[in-house]
Scaffold this active site. Structure first.
Site: not given
Ligand SMILES: NC(=O)c1ccc[n+]([C@@H]2O[C@H](COP(=O)([O-])OP(=O)(O)OC[C@H]3O[C@@H](n4cnc5c(N)ncnc54)[C@H](OP(=O)(O)O)[C@@H]3O)[C@@H](O)[C@H]2O)c1
Length: 283
Positions: A59, A205-207
């Site tokens: 990252y 990608f929980p969201l």
């Molecule tokens: N193992 C793997 O291959 C892998 C792949 C991808 C991700 N990950 C891990 O999974 C974690 C989560 O995935 P992710 O961050 O990609 O996606 P996510 O948690 O599904 O979604 C993040 C998105 O949602 C928005 N968001 C978050 N909280 C919000 C809220 N309360 N209200 C409105 N919008 C909100 C964020 O924007 P804002 O910044 O504007 O809040 C961002 O655009 C990553 O941080 C990483 O640690 C692991």
């Protein structure tokens, strides 16, 4: 619903965690445009009870770890379980190339230790299984690092049940991190296997990278609980299985607090079912 998950006698964490992937620059490449904000988001998460934080050397690369290190230094009295990952190389924004060469995995464990400022890693996850190397070579190298005391626990990411079982022949596996959320449930079998074997299931990608922050059914149910759609999507994950540890990513302190508050929402069975029946078209 239990709000905690126990890895071992020393490591019990709050299930609602945080993921650092939104903190580096665009395309998870380069530094944040606002590094102080990146550190502040993490300290805000810690101040509001988060003690399980997911990160990865890839990252940035390494920028997310640097922000996490600064936040950990700023909160010396909080024990935070850091879950990091190795197994990707980076060539530019949004470009990820897996590499499971054991020598590279070892190097990156060392790089994680340097950049996180830790003397051991509580949970080291193999970001991807590289088909060019055997599971024995990749997980076996992590097992060696575990024996050397550099890693406490080993986890996997984006694996099938068969791959998970093959890895379990090489070393104990305490977690699996696969893509999973309300509208993306292809890996139910992996989740069920994790639940049956007390393996933490960490849905990435929980969201749905922000898709689950709006939607008709989500919004209708959210109104009932005086919550946001994102909070309802997280509450659904928490209710789906006790082994699920969501790690929503955000670069906003306001959103981080909102996401943590989702653990206080107890969905009714009827609302859980209604949410379980929606698909991406009708969210
Ligand atoms: N193992 C793997 O291959 C892998 C792949 C991808 C991700 N990950 C891990 O999974 C974690 C989560 O995935 P992710 O961050 O990609 O996606 P996510 O948690 O599904 O979604 C993040 C998105 O949602 C928005 N968001 C978050 N909280 C919000 C809220 N309360 N209200 C409105 N919008 C909100 C964020 O924007 P804002 O910044 O504007 O809040 C961002 O655009 C990553 O941080 C990483 O640690 C692991």
């Amino acid at each position: 619903m239990t709000t905690t998950f126990t890895f071992d006698s020393d490591l019990t964490v709050n299930r609602l965690g945080y993921g650092t992937m939104q903190l580096p620059g665009k395309g998870v490449w380069g530094p944040s445009t606002d590094p102080q904000n990146a550190v502040d988001v993490i300290t805000t998460a810690i101040d509001h009870g988060v003690n399980f934080i997911d990160t990865a050397d890839s990252y940035g690369p390494l920028f997310a770890n640097e922000y996490l290190k600064q936040a950990l230094v700023a909160r010396p009295n909080h024990h935070v379980m850091v879950a990091t990952k190795v197994g990707f190389t980076r060539q530019g924004p949004n470009i990820w190339t897996e590499l499971g060469n054991p020598a590279y995995l070892r190097q990156q464990v060392e790089m994680n230790l340097f950049t996180l400022g830790l003397d051991h890693i509580d949970l080291l996850q193999l970001h991807r299984i590289d088909p060019n190397f055997t599971i024995e070579e990749q997980v076996g190298e992590l097992a060696k690092l575990q024996q050397e005391g550099k890693i406490k626990h080993i986890g996997l990411s984006q694996v099938s049940v068969e791959q998970l079982q093959a890895a379990q022949q090489v070393a104990p596996i305490v977690s699996v991190q696969n893509r999973y959320n309300l509208i993306d449930r292809a890996d139910e079998a992996v989740l069920d296997y994790a639940q049956a074997n007390h393996i933490a299931f960490i849905p990435w990608f929980p969201l749905a990278t922000g898709q689950l922050t709006e939607g008709d059914t989500l919004s209708t149910i959210a109104t009932k609980y005086q919550a946001s759609p994102a909070q309802i999507a997280l509450a659904w994950l928490l209710k789906r299985a006790d082994v699920i540890l969501p790690i929503p990513g955000t670069a906003s302190s306001e959103h981080v607090i909102q996401n943590i508050d989702a653990q206080n929402i107890e969905l009714s069975e009827a609302d859980f079912e209604a949410l379980s029946n929606i698909d991406s078209a009708s969210k």
